[in-house]
Design a protein around this motif. Structure first.
Motif, PDB file in Angstrom:
ATOM      1  N   MET A 205       8.651   3.168   8.135  1.00  0.00           N
ATOM      2  CA  MET A 205       8.551   2.107   7.155  1.00  0.00           C
ATOM      3  C   MET A 205       7.119   1.950   6.656  1.00  0.00           C
ATOM      4  O   MET A 205       6.575   0.842   6.612  1.00  0.00           O
ATOM      5  CB  MET A 205       9.063   0.789   7.753  1.00  0.00           C
ATOM      6  N   SER A 206       6.486   3.083   6.318  1.00  0.00           N
ATOM      7  CA  SER A 206       5.152   3.107   5.695  1.00  0.00           C
ATOM      8  C   SER A 206       4.053   2.569   6.594  1.00  0.00           C
ATOM      9  O   SER A 206       2.950   2.290   6.113  1.00  0.00           O
ATOM     10  CB  SER A 206       5.167   2.337   4.364  1.00  0.00           C
ATOM     11  N   GLN A 207       4.323   2.440   7.906  1.00  0.00           N
ATOM     12  CA  GLN A 207       3.294   1.872   8.785  1.00  0.00           C
ATOM     13  C   GLN A 207       2.128   2.818   9.015  1.00  0.00           C
ATOM     14  O   GLN A 207       1.078   2.409   9.511  1.00  0.00           O
ATOM     15  CB  GLN A 207       3.896   1.413  10.120  1.00  0.00           C
ATOM     16  N   GLU A 208       2.293   4.098   8.652  1.00  0.00           N
ATOM     17  CA  GLU A 208       1.192   5.044   8.817  1.00  0.00           C
ATOM     18  C   GLU A 208       0.186   4.976   7.670  1.00  0.00           C
ATOM     19  O   GLU A 208      -0.878   5.597   7.729  1.00  0.00           O
ATOM     20  CB  GLU A 208       1.745   6.475   8.934  1.00  0.00           C
ATOM     21  N   LEU A 209       0.496   4.205   6.629  1.00  0.00           N
ATOM     22  CA  LEU A 209      -0.354   4.129   5.444  1.00  0.00           C
ATOM     23  C   LEU A 209      -1.509   3.154   5.641  1.00  0.00           C
ATOM     24  O   LEU A 209      -1.508   2.318   6.556  1.00  0.00           O
ATOM     25  CB  LEU A 209       0.473   3.694   4.232  1.00  0.00           C
ATOM     26  N   SER A 210      -2.472   3.246   4.740  1.00  0.00           N
ATOM     27  CA  SER A 210      -3.545   2.253   4.715  1.00  0.00           C
ATOM     28  C   SER A 210      -2.961   0.920   4.271  1.00  0.00           C
ATOM     29  O   SER A 210      -1.868   0.855   3.686  1.00  0.00           O
ATOM     30  CB  SER A 210      -4.636   2.684   3.735  1.00  0.00           C
ATOM     31  N   ALA A 211      -3.684  -0.146   4.541  1.00  0.00           N
ATOM     32  CA  ALA A 211      -3.197  -1.483   4.178  1.00  0.00           C
ATOM     33  C   ALA A 211      -2.945  -1.588   2.681  1.00  0.00           C
ATOM     34  O   ALA A 211      -1.957  -2.184   2.233  1.00  0.00           O
ATOM     35  CB  ALA A 211      -4.199  -2.545   4.631  1.00  0.00           C
ATOM     36  N   GLY A 212      -3.841  -0.983   1.885  1.00  0.00           N
ATOM     37  CA  GLY A 212      -3.686  -1.048   0.431  1.00  0.00           C
ATOM     38  C   GLY A 212      -2.451  -0.318  -0.058  1.00  0.00           C
ATOM     39  O   GLY A 212      -1.710  -0.826  -0.913  1.00  0.00           O
ATOM     40  N   ASP A 213      -2.219   0.886   0.470  1.00  0.00           N
ATOM     41  CA  ASP A 213      -1.038   1.642   0.062  1.00  0.00           C
ATOM     42  C   ASP A 213       0.244   0.978   0.551  1.00  0.00           C
ATOM     43  O   ASP A 213       1.261   0.967  -0.155  1.00  0.00           O
ATOM     44  CB  ASP A 213      -1.112   3.068   0.608  1.00  0.00           C
ATOM     45  N   ARG A 214       0.205   0.423   1.748  1.00  0.00           N
ATOM     46  CA  ARG A 214       1.394  -0.239   2.286  1.00  0.00           C
ATOM     47  C   ARG A 214       1.740  -1.458   1.433  1.00  0.00           C
ATOM     48  O   ARG A 214       2.914  -1.720   1.142  1.00  0.00           O
ATOM     49  CB  ARG A 214       1.165  -0.642   3.740  1.00  0.00           C
TER      50      ARG A 214
END
Length: 251
Positions: A205-214
């Protein structure tokens, strides 16, 4: 199922809750047969009981006797199995559960990385739980153990679906159907009980992304405005909040 550490979920209560919320699991078997496919799968609604030898839980289900997978299962049962115990398959089986919220992720959602480097590609977000175990079968209609298992199984499954899933105050019950009709239908199914020996989940669920991308993923889904997109936005937020809470607890 490939489970990257960042997406892995091993908390047993979380995995059990997921199964009970998404009980339609895909049963996959690998059985050598001269008349049926080696690999077969069927969608089956499952009940999950606590316990088992490893404490990972026990799955209970049933499948139509006419199903080719059921026929392959029956063929595989040990011919000389002791009558003191119900027969088991020789090899482990796999049951895969998936959540209703799953969606394509466009690189356009990555509002931080895409403008900065362009090093982004599409992906797919989803949640799933896989359970391995040894299956015990209840196939002989004349065996009291088969009748007892199937009677309990269909009654419990109906009670769970009518009450927990549907929320009816006055749920339909197996007892509402004619007894001889239910007895006839029970002869057309076989029971399956799987003691779970290994279980794991993947929440991608996109948890590997940076805060901005998430945050871009969340806003992108919210902008789509469909019921599924809104569910996805909520799922991404919840998984991020859970990850942050676990980090604080470990600190």
């Amino acid at each position: 199922m490939y489970i990257r550490p960042v997406h892995a979920e091993h908390d047993l209560p979380t995995l059990h809750d997921f199964i009970r919320s998404n009980p339609l699991g895909v049963l996959t078997t690998a059985i050598e047969s001269s008349t049926h496919h080696f690999l077969q799968s069927s969608h089956i609604p499952w009940l999950l009981d606590e316990g088992g030898e490893k404490g990972l839980g026990v799955l209970r289900g049933h499948i139509a006797r006419a199903n080719p997978q059921a026929k392959a299962i029956i063929e595989d049962l040990t011919a000389g199995a002791s009558r003191a115990s119900a027969p088991q398959l020789h090899k482990d089986v796999l049951v895969l559960f998936t959540g209703p919220a799953q969606h394509y992720i466009t690189p356009k959602f990555y509002t931080e990385t895409k403008p900065a480097t362009g090093k982004v590609v599409p992906t797919w977000d989803y949640a799933a739980v896989q359970a391995y175990g040894r299956a015990t079968l209840f196939v002989e209609p004349a065996d009291p153990r088969t009748d007892a298992f199937l009677a309990r199984q269909v009654a419990d499954l109906s009670r769970f679906a009518e009450g927990t899933l549907m929320g009816y105050e006055r749920p339909w019950s197996v007892d509402d159907a004619p007894e001889n009709y239910v007895a006839l239908l029970k002869k057309a199914i076989i029971g399956i009980e799987i003691e779970i020996t290994d279980i794991a989940g993947r929440w991608k669920m996109s948890q590997e992304l940076s805060a901005g991308d998430r945050e871009g993923v969340v806003k992108g889904f919210e902008a789509l405005g469909t019921p599924l997109a809104c569910d996805m936005a909520q799922a991404v937020r919840e998984r991020d909040e859970l990850a942050q809470a676990r980090k604080k607890a470990e600190a």
